[in-house]
Design an enzyme around this catalytic site. Sequence first.
Site, PDB file in Angstrom:
ATOM      1  N   LYS A   1       0.857  -1.185   0.000  1.00  0.00           N
ATOM      2  CA  LYS A   1       0.000   0.000   0.000  1.00  0.00           C
ATOM      3  C   LYS A   1       0.891   1.231   0.000  1.00  0.00           C
ATOM      4  CE  LYS A   1      -4.523   0.776   0.369  1.00  0.00           C
ATOM      5  NZ  LYS A   1      -5.553  -0.220  -0.016  1.00  0.00           N
TER       6      LYS A   1
HETATM    7  N1  GLU Z   1      -7.118   0.069  -3.322  1.00  0.00           N
HETATM    8  C1  GLU Z   1      -7.887  -1.106  -3.621  1.00  0.00           C
HETATM    9  C2  GLU Z   1      -7.959  -2.012  -2.412  1.00  0.00           C
HETATM   10  O1  GLU Z   1      -7.852  -1.590  -1.302  1.00  0.00           O
HETATM   11  C3  GLU Z   1      -7.411  -1.810  -4.884  1.00  0.00           C
HETATM   12  C4  GLU Z   1      -5.995  -2.258  -4.868  1.00  0.00           C
HETATM   13  C5  GLU Z   1      -5.515  -2.771  -6.195  1.00  0.00           C
HETATM   14  O2  GLU Z   1      -6.289  -2.849  -7.137  1.00  0.00           O
HETATM   15  O3  GLU Z   1      -4.319  -3.079  -6.279  1.00  0.00           O
HETATM   16  O4  GLU Z   1      -8.193  -3.191  -2.534  1.00  0.00           O
END
Ligand code: GLU
Length: 430
Positions: free
Chosen positions: A114
């Site tokens: 993240k």
């Molecule tokens: N931000 C989204 C999540 O929390 C998508 C992450 C992604 O597609 O890599 O799952």
Amino acid sequence: MTHHLRSGLYDTSPLYQNAVLDLETAARVMDLNPGVLERLRMPKKAMCVSIPVRMDDGSVKTFEGYRVQHSTTLGPGKGGIRFHPEVNLSEVSALAMLMTMKCSLVGLPLGGAKGGIRVDPSQLSRAEQQALTRRFTMEIISMIGPEQDIPAPDVGTDGQHMAWMMDTYSMAKGHAVPGVVTGKPIEIGGSLGRPESTGRGVVYVIEHAIELLKKQNKANYSMKSMTAAVHGFGKVGAVAAHELAIRGCKVVAVSDFYGAIHNKNGLNVDEVQAYMNKNRTLKGYPNAEAISNEDLLALNVDILVPAAIDGVITKANMKNIKAKIISEGANGPITSEAQQYLEQNGCYIIPDILANAGGVIVSYFEWVQGLQQFFWNEKEVNEKLAEIMARAFNRVAGNAERYKTGMKTAALITSVERLSQAMLLRGLFP
Ligand code: GLU
């Protein structure tokens, strides 16, 4: 289970503390190898960067940015980039851990990561956001890449931010590298159905829950006779509200940052969407009464979709919640304590790592389509998404039955089962 001194670096946010608590609960129930638990309690790698930006008025402002990889055992790191004023290292680390669990749960060959910048994007112009995104990408460039770690949109970012990241990375490499991010616009290698995927998945699992409760003779619900409230009318909540409405469910309330709107006869979701597109807020929407976000959470509805941000259902308001089914559109909207209380009181909670996995599943499809340079139509994307979500739901429900736990713990068990096998096979280096 041995308890260690808390990590001073990562362990400072409630979200991280909750994530570790949930993991420990699952580990206890499944009798997890303690060495595996020990490794999963902390991220693999974290980078903190300062991002100086020349603002439109000529001044320079510096922002804090982070990229955290929790695990890369199953494949490259995967997870969004968040622009939000509350972002910090601990929160991003917790969200990275959730991504590891999410990707493992639904069977993707991806790890968990993240990123985020501590910024309120609504206060920045488009040019300032572009400069911020590009400089951030450059600062974390050694950590990301199609085989290493692949960012995507999250709270406060969208396809445009991904396009800037992709362009910055590609400029540095000297050729187009679409695989460095997902959630890109279609024109530069995005996937059809990616923007709607998270919201769709949130509703697919509600349908599975309704079916399962019927099969187990626990409740005989039908979407057509149910009411719903959706907390957050953004990339996830707006789509979830729409998907609920087209299935005949009465969506009585939705909300944004400024407050909620409520109509007990049901909102016209398309009309609300048109109002939102025009005014950028729900405030002042005519065909409903204005209520607070807290009021929305406490409404007497069958289905609640918290799809805004983490930590909205806590010890402080858990006793007000009346919904029978909660599908977690956001990451970490319910604290561990509130989740236990609600489950004990008969609420059926479909946890974030299952409920909102649609986004990363279609991100994975985008990555695969990009690597093959062969693109699918939206029907194919949605069918494959529905198939993976159904399989994951059934595996989690199976583990809930087998271990006699709620869906949250069962989801973590399901994901840690796969992950721990992979970790033990690969072994500990050196
Ligand atoms: N931000 C989204 C999540 O929390 C998508 C992450 C992604 O597609 O890599 O799952």
